[in-house]
Design a protein around this motif. Structure first.
Motif, PDB file in Angstrom:
ATOM      1  N   PHE A 183     -12.484  13.377 -16.157  1.00  0.00           N
ATOM      2  CA  PHE A 183     -11.487  13.066 -17.534  1.00  0.00           C
ATOM      3  C   PHE A 183     -10.694  11.783 -17.303  1.00  0.00           C
ATOM      4  N   PRO A 184      -9.975  11.378 -18.037  1.00  0.00           N
ATOM      5  CA  PRO A 184      -9.630  10.562 -16.999  1.00  0.00           C
ATOM      6  C   PRO A 184      -8.593   9.937 -16.030  1.00  0.00           C
ATOM      7  N   VAL A 185      -8.514   9.097 -15.333  1.00  0.00           N
ATOM      8  CA  VAL A 185      -7.213   8.756 -14.584  1.00  0.00           C
ATOM      9  C   VAL A 185      -6.671   7.562 -14.581  1.00  0.00           C
ATOM     10  N   GLU A 186      -5.882   8.118 -14.023  1.00  0.00           N
ATOM     11  CA  GLU A 186      -4.437   6.697 -13.729  1.00  0.00           C
ATOM     12  C   GLU A 186      -4.467   6.150 -12.771  1.00  0.00           C
ATOM     13  N   SER A 187      -4.980   5.158 -12.569  1.00  0.00           N
ATOM     14  CA  SER A 187      -4.099   4.345 -11.397  1.00  0.00           C
ATOM     15  C   SER A 187      -3.204   4.089 -11.061  1.00  0.00           C
ATOM     16  N   ARG A 188      -2.490   3.933 -10.050  1.00  0.00           N
ATOM     17  CA  ARG A 188      -1.194   3.724 -10.089  1.00  0.00           C
ATOM     18  C   ARG A 188      -1.172   3.430  -8.712  1.00  0.00           C
ATOM     19  N   TYR A 189      -0.967   1.821  -8.755  1.00  0.00           N
ATOM     20  CA  TYR A 189      -1.005   0.811  -6.807  1.00  0.00           C
ATOM     21  C   TYR A 189       0.575   0.832  -6.609  1.00  0.00           C
ATOM     22  N   LEU A 190       0.271   0.765  -4.878  1.00  0.00           N
ATOM     23  CA  LEU A 190       1.129   1.555  -3.913  1.00  0.00           C
ATOM     24  C   LEU A 190       0.982   0.653  -2.731  1.00  0.00           C
ATOM     25  N   PRO A 191       0.830  -0.784  -2.827  1.00  0.00           N
ATOM     26  CA  PRO A 191       0.692  -2.374  -2.509  1.00  0.00           C
ATOM     27  C   PRO A 191       1.571  -1.748  -0.748  1.00  0.00           C
ATOM     28  N   LEU A 192       1.336  -1.550  -0.354  1.00  0.00           N
ATOM     29  CA  LEU A 192       2.194  -1.722   1.700  1.00  0.00           C
ATOM     30  C   LEU A 192       3.172  -2.555   1.245  1.00  0.00           C
ATOM     31  N   ARG A 193       4.067  -2.769   2.058  1.00  0.00           N
ATOM     32  CA  ARG A 193       4.936  -3.045   2.590  1.00  0.00           C
ATOM     33  C   ARG A 193       4.789  -4.668   3.454  1.00  0.00           C
ATOM     34  N   GLU A 194       4.139  -4.278   4.013  1.00  0.00           N
ATOM     35  CA  GLU A 194       3.728  -4.894   4.975  1.00  0.00           C
ATOM     36  C   GLU A 194       2.089  -6.342   4.301  1.00  0.00           C
ATOM     37  N   PRO A 195       2.618  -7.594   4.992  1.00  0.00           N
ATOM     38  CA  PRO A 195       0.834  -8.606   4.558  1.00  0.00           C
ATOM     39  C   PRO A 195      -0.265  -7.731   5.392  1.00  0.00           C
ATOM     40  N   ASN A 196       0.125  -7.710   6.705  1.00  0.00           N
ATOM     41  CA  ASN A 196      -1.063  -7.362   7.359  1.00  0.00           C
ATOM     42  C   ASN A 196      -0.864  -6.101   8.360  1.00  0.00           C
ATOM     43  N   PRO A 197      -0.502  -4.731   7.386  1.00  0.00           N
ATOM     44  CA  PRO A 197      -0.481  -3.396   8.043  1.00  0.00           C
ATOM     45  C   PRO A 197      -0.745  -2.977   9.397  1.00  0.00           C
ATOM     46  N   SER A 198      -0.326  -2.518  10.050  1.00  0.00           N
ATOM     47  CA  SER A 198      -0.642  -1.826  11.540  1.00  0.00           C
ATOM     48  C   SER A 198      -1.717  -0.116  11.265  1.00  0.00           C
ATOM     49  N   ARG A 199      -1.953   0.116  12.045  1.00  0.00           N
ATOM     50  CA  ARG A 199      -2.806   1.440  11.551  1.00  0.00           C
ATOM     51  C   ARG A 199      -1.090   2.629  11.054  1.00  0.00           C
ATOM     52  N   ARG A 200       0.477   2.463  12.197  1.00  0.00           N
ATOM     53  CA  ARG A 200       1.127   2.707  12.180  1.00  0.00           C
ATOM     54  C   ARG A 200       1.282   2.323  10.320  1.00  0.00           C
ATOM     55  N   ASP A 201       1.997   1.390   9.824  1.00  0.00           N
ATOM     56  CA  ASP A 201       2.159   1.739   8.513  1.00  0.00           C
ATOM     57  C   ASP A 201       1.173   1.801   7.465  1.00  0.00           C
ATOM     58  N   ILE A 202      -0.103   2.224   7.583  1.00  0.00           N
ATOM     59  CA  ILE A 202      -0.880   2.795   6.982  1.00  0.00           C
ATOM     60  C   ILE A 202      -0.989   3.831   6.389  1.00  0.00           C
ATOM     61  N   GLU A 203      -0.545   4.315   8.162  1.00  0.00           N
ATOM     62  CA  GLU A 203      -0.817   6.072   7.659  1.00  0.00           C
ATOM     63  C   GLU A 203       1.209   6.662   7.725  1.00  0.00           C
ATOM     64  N   ALA A 204       2.420   5.709   7.503  1.00  0.00           N
ATOM     65  CA  ALA A 204       3.489   6.220   7.454  1.00  0.00           C
ATOM     66  C   ALA A 204       3.435   6.141   5.320  1.00  0.00           C
ATOM     67  N   ALA A 205       2.544   5.069   4.925  1.00  0.00           N
ATOM     68  CA  ALA A 205       2.790   4.694   3.498  1.00  0.00           C
ATOM     69  C   ALA A 205       1.891   5.846   2.785  1.00  0.00           C
ATOM     70  N   CYS A 206       0.725   6.886   3.828  1.00  0.00           N
ATOM     71  CA  CYS A 206      -0.262   7.780   3.147  1.00  0.00           C
ATOM     72  C   CYS A 206       0.799   8.710   2.929  1.00  0.00           C
ATOM     73  N   ALA A 207       1.544   9.681   4.107  1.00  0.00           N
ATOM     74  CA  ALA A 207       2.371  10.201   3.999  1.00  0.00           C
ATOM     75  C   ALA A 207       3.047  10.011   2.744  1.00  0.00           C
ATOM     76  N   ARG A 208       3.884   8.591   2.712  1.00  0.00           N
ATOM     77  CA  ARG A 208       4.984   8.555   1.607  1.00  0.00           C
ATOM     78  C   ARG A 208       4.961   8.907   0.388  1.00  0.00           C
ATOM     79  N   ALA A 209       2.956   8.248   0.413  1.00  0.00           N
ATOM     80  CA  ALA A 209       2.595   9.297  -1.479  1.00  0.00           C
ATOM     81  C   ALA A 209       2.348  10.173  -1.128  1.00  0.00           C
ATOM     82  N   VAL A 210       1.929  10.669   0.178  1.00  0.00           N
ATOM     83  CA  VAL A 210       1.774  12.091  -0.547  1.00  0.00           C
ATOM     84  C   VAL A 210       3.180  13.374  -0.828  1.00  0.00           C
ATOM     85  N   SER A 211       3.815  13.086   0.049  1.00  0.00           N
ATOM     86  CA  SER A 211       5.367  13.523  -0.721  1.00  0.00           C
ATOM     87  C   SER A 211       6.043  12.785  -2.159  1.00  0.00           C
ATOM     88  N   LYS A 212       5.320  11.608  -2.254  1.00  0.00           N
ATOM     89  CA  LYS A 212       6.088  11.448  -3.560  1.00  0.00           C
ATOM     90  C   LYS A 212       4.975  11.637  -5.183  1.00  0.00           C
TER      91      LYS A 212
END
Length: 835
Positions: A183-212
């Protein structure tokens, strides 16, 4: 039986291809149903003639799941018509016709029965993952098909792999393509706010995306993260967030127990939603029903091995474009979906097309061992999609020879055959066989299980001492960190199965031999502390490693390292254990060497001679050497001279003058047969010209006794000893009767420095080198100050002298200043007579 799957449309084509030829390639996207549909559809094919189908899956979880789905379609239990066989677990019976196995199991089957008796078809599922064992399994199966079993069929199935190279490898096999169902899948881009994200940044972004996604969308959610550590931390973040009460969070990675993995795969109960936090394991080979939303961190964790250092490390890399598409497609298996990508849309175009094959970056010791058992010492003898790199194969061969698995020619030894039957990495297999002989079998099994399963100590700050893990498993732990129950259970099961396989009785009793056992598995990683540097070690391989100073192991003199990060210059140690000198001597005496070492000690400025006791790159001890060879002493002294420079030698003006005169004759007078006595040339040939004059000298202070003049003169051809004096004289007699020294500088044409009055009557410029080269005359005032430089005295007297006379006569009126210097009498006196 009718299979309501997209693959159904091409099943007849697959069947006909395998009836007509020995091999075929199926390309079908996830969701097409190839894993379940193809083996069942081919079970009654005439070419099988009642023989079995063996299907390879890249992961244990995928193998169990595939067998379960096929058994469910047949209305049977796993282990009847369809069964599976994975490491340390199997469910098969005499009635089993389809065996789903992991790739290492196929290798064992072929090694045990090269003809694959009773097997009519081998299916390589999800071949696009290009695991090391799948490439090896295909190479061995092709060898079996080409040499022993022309009736054996091979089917390669893939979701994303470029099919043409595989088809060519299989002798231009037909390629069958299934369009799949998505079935069709729509891609939505949620780029991280930091240009060189750390592990914490990536994990925090994943948690925010799950909540959203839980707030804005419906359906179950699949979150892709690079590894188990990130999964656990994101899980903890989500548990701290105010998520809806009807949401269940399930981790999914290979080290989890079967029951925990099943929870993640099973459909959600009515009225509940689930969030599955998964590694790449969920990209293609698993079906998780109900997922309509994917969150992709865009990262994967892969192993990278360095043949140069002999060490591997896990690295986190961006996923390939094929993997990103696979992950996105998981949201459209049962209904239209959405994929949150945690990067900029433009970044998608920069991703590599496919993930690099593991065979190009992996530790090849297991592969080289299997090839040796097969009778192959050169991997090029087999057919590969990607030939194993030569450097990695050479490194692996060295490790296996050190472990006693291969002989000097690379052929398998009886010990190597025994190692291969254990089913572990050769290092651990060797350790277990040795542990059994040493009556340490139970401890060896526990240690091997600890090294192959997840760390049982919970928490992020852990000491590197593996004995803590052993003691925790033995319920005598002195670590404050709690034990992870799931990991501990898997370790106990693995240890029991290893003990059963090796027929080792009893239970492990203590951890004090951990270092000794680790050193058997990793002899190249025996490490000794660097003097005066706590936590810094050098390994037998030559590489450096370190432990944090807060770690108690940092203060041990000798350790055996099991796990480290792969940095060749200075790797961090994650798992190790202390090792005593007695254990080292008892188990590794055959690898130790004694050598006489005569070397220059630059700090002390002298030669020292020692007997060195070594293990690889490690120096275990040094004792003074009583009677070193004179040649070795001289060589070491020359090394010191080359290190410090020729200034250590007893140069003086006389010796430098000889050097300069020879250089002048060679470089300016055309006498090419003379040796090059420049400092540069002498420094690079010290061992040739100076060695005979260094006998008995062992220190910088003793160099003052060297006959340096004799050493340089000895370089001259014998006929030149007197010629040098004639052609490049040290002095020249001038009209005043004075004998003036000639200055040859650094090998330049000589300089004659004399007062003008001393040269009256000399019309032509003096020469050297048999009249070839005029000297350079430095004409001095009566006060011996330079007034004029010339190489043409006749021109000076005729043209320049009158002007010089005017200037100097006023300054020095008491000195002779004749109008005609060529007829005047030269004098050494500084004043006229009577004045």
């Amino acid at each position: 039986m009718t299979l309501q799957l997209p693959i159904h449309d091409v099943l007849d084509e697959i069947r006909k291809a395998l009836e007509a030829g020995p091999s075929a390639v199926v390309q079908a996207p996830p969701g097409a149903g190839k894993t379940t549909g193809v083996p069942l559809a081919l079970l009654a094919a005439p070419f099988l003639a009642g023989q079995k189908i063996v299907m390879l899956e890249p992961r244990r979880l995928a193998a169990r799941a595939a067998a379960g789905r096929m058994a469910e379609v047949l209305g049977e239990a796993v282990g009847e018509t369809v069964g599976y066989r994975i490491r340390m677990e199997k469910k098969v019976s005499a009635a089993t016709r389809i065996e789903v196995v992991t790739e290492g199991i196929l290798t064992r089957m072929i090694q045990g029965d090269p003809e694959l008796s009773g097997i009519g078809l081998v299916i390589f599922d999800e071949f696009h993952e290009r695991n090391l064992n799948s490439d090896l399994g295909l190479a061995l199966t092709l060898e079996c098909q080409g040499v022993l079993r022309d009736d054996l069929r091979i089917l390669v199935m893939s979701a994303t792999l470029d099919a043409e190279p595989v088809a060519k490898l299989l002798d231009d096999a037909p390629v069958i393509t299934s369009e799949g169902r998505a079935f069709p899948v729509e891609s939505r881009y949620l780029p991280l706010r930091e240009p060189n994200p750390s592990r914490r940044d990536i994990e925090a972004a994943c948690a925010r995306a799950v909540s959203k996604g839980l707030v804005e969308e419906s359906g179950d959610m699949l979150v892709f993260l690079p590894g188990a550590g990130e999964i656990r931390r994101v899980h903890e973040r989500l548990q701290r967030m105010a998520l809806p009460p009807h949401v269940d969070i399930h981790p999914l990675f290979g080290a989890l127990s079967k029951s925990e993995q099943d929870k993640a795969i099973r459909p959600s109960p009515f009225g509940r939603r689930k969030v599955v936090l998964a590694t790449s394991i969920a990209e293609t080979s698993l079906t998780i029903d109900g997922v309509t939303l994917v969150v992709d961190a865009g990262l994967m964790r892969v192993s990278r091995f360095s043949p140069g250092s002999g060490m591997g490390r896990l690295v986190t890399l961006p996923v390939s474009r094929a993997s990103a598409d696979q992950r996105q497609g998981r949201a459209g298996r049962t209904a239209p979906g959405i994929c949150y990508r945690l990067w900029n849309e433009a970044h998608t175009g920069t991703l590599t097309p496919f993930t690099a094959p593991e065979i190009l970056h992996a530790d090849l010791a297991p592969l080289v061992l299997e090839l040796a058992i097969w009778g192959v010492t050169d991997p090029h003898e087999l057919t590969w999609l990607d030939v194993p790199p030569q450097g990695s194969c050479q490194q692996a061969r060295g490790v296996l020879q050190e472990l006693g698995a291969l002989d000097a020619e690379g052929r398998i030894t009886p010990h190597g055959k025994a190692m291969s039957r254990i089913g572990l990495h050769p290092r651990l297999a060797h350790m277990l066989l040795c542990a059994k002989k040493m009556k340490l079998g139970p401890e060896g099994c526990l240690l091997a299980a600890l090294l192959t399963e997840r760390d049982p100590l919970a928490g992020s700050r852990k000491e590197a001492d593996i004995r803590l893990r052993m003691e925790a498993m033995l319920a005598r732990g002195r670590s404050e960190a709690p034990l992870n129950a799931s990991a501990a259970s898997r370790i106990k099961d693995a240890a029991r199965q290893l003990a059963s396989r090796l027929q080792i009785g009893g239970s492990p009793k203590e951890s004090r031999h951990a270092g000794r056992l680790l050193a058997l598995a990793f002899p190249d990683r025996i490490a000794m502390t660097r003097k005066g540097k706590n936590g810094l070690f050098q390994m037998a391989s030559g590489s450096g490693v370190f432990l944090h100073e807060a770690d108690p192991l940092a203060y041990e003199p000798i350790i055996a390292v099991a796990d480290l990060d792969g940095n060749r210059q200075n790797a961090r140690v994650y798992l190790a254990a202390p090792l005593s000198e007695e254990e080292l001597e008892a188990d590794h005496a055959d690898r130790m060497a004694r050598e006489e070492v005569v070397r220059w000690n630059d700090r002390k400025g002298k030669v020292e001679a020692v007997m060195r006791h070594t293990l690889g790159a490690l120096t275990l001890s040094e004792t003074p050497l009583k009677k070193p060879s004179p040649e070795a002493l001289t060589d070491a002294l020359i090394q010191g001279i080359q290190t410090r420079g020729l200034s250590l030698l007893p140069w003086n003006k006389s010796i430098r003058a000889v050097q300069a005169r020879v250089l002048f004759l060679r470089n300016h007078a055309g006498f090419d047969e003379l040796p090059d006595l420049s400092d540069t040339a002498l420094a690079t040939t010290t061992d040739q010209w100076l060695a005979p004059f260094l006998i008995g000298i062992t220190s910088m202070g003793g160099l003052g006794k060297v006959d340096l003049a004799g050493a340089l003169t000895a370089l001259l051809p014998h006929s030149w000893h007197r010629k040098v004096e004639t052609l490049a004289p040290t002095h020249m007699t001038i009209p005043s009767g004075a004998r003036i020294p000639l200055d040859y500088g650094n090998g330049e044409p000589p300089v004659l420095a004399a007062r003008i009055q001393q040269l009256f009557g000399l019309s032509d410029t003096p020469t050297v080198a048999g009249g070839r080269i005029p000297v350079t005359c430095h004409l001095l005032s009566p006060a011996s100050r330079p007034m004029q430089v010339t190489r043409d005295l006749k021109s000076f007297w005729a043209n320049t002298y009158p002007e010089v006379k005017k200037e100097l006569k006023a300054r020095y009126p008491k000195h002779p200043w004749p109008d005609d210097p060529l007829t005047a009498i030269a004098t050494n006196r500084t004043k006229r007579k009577g004045t």
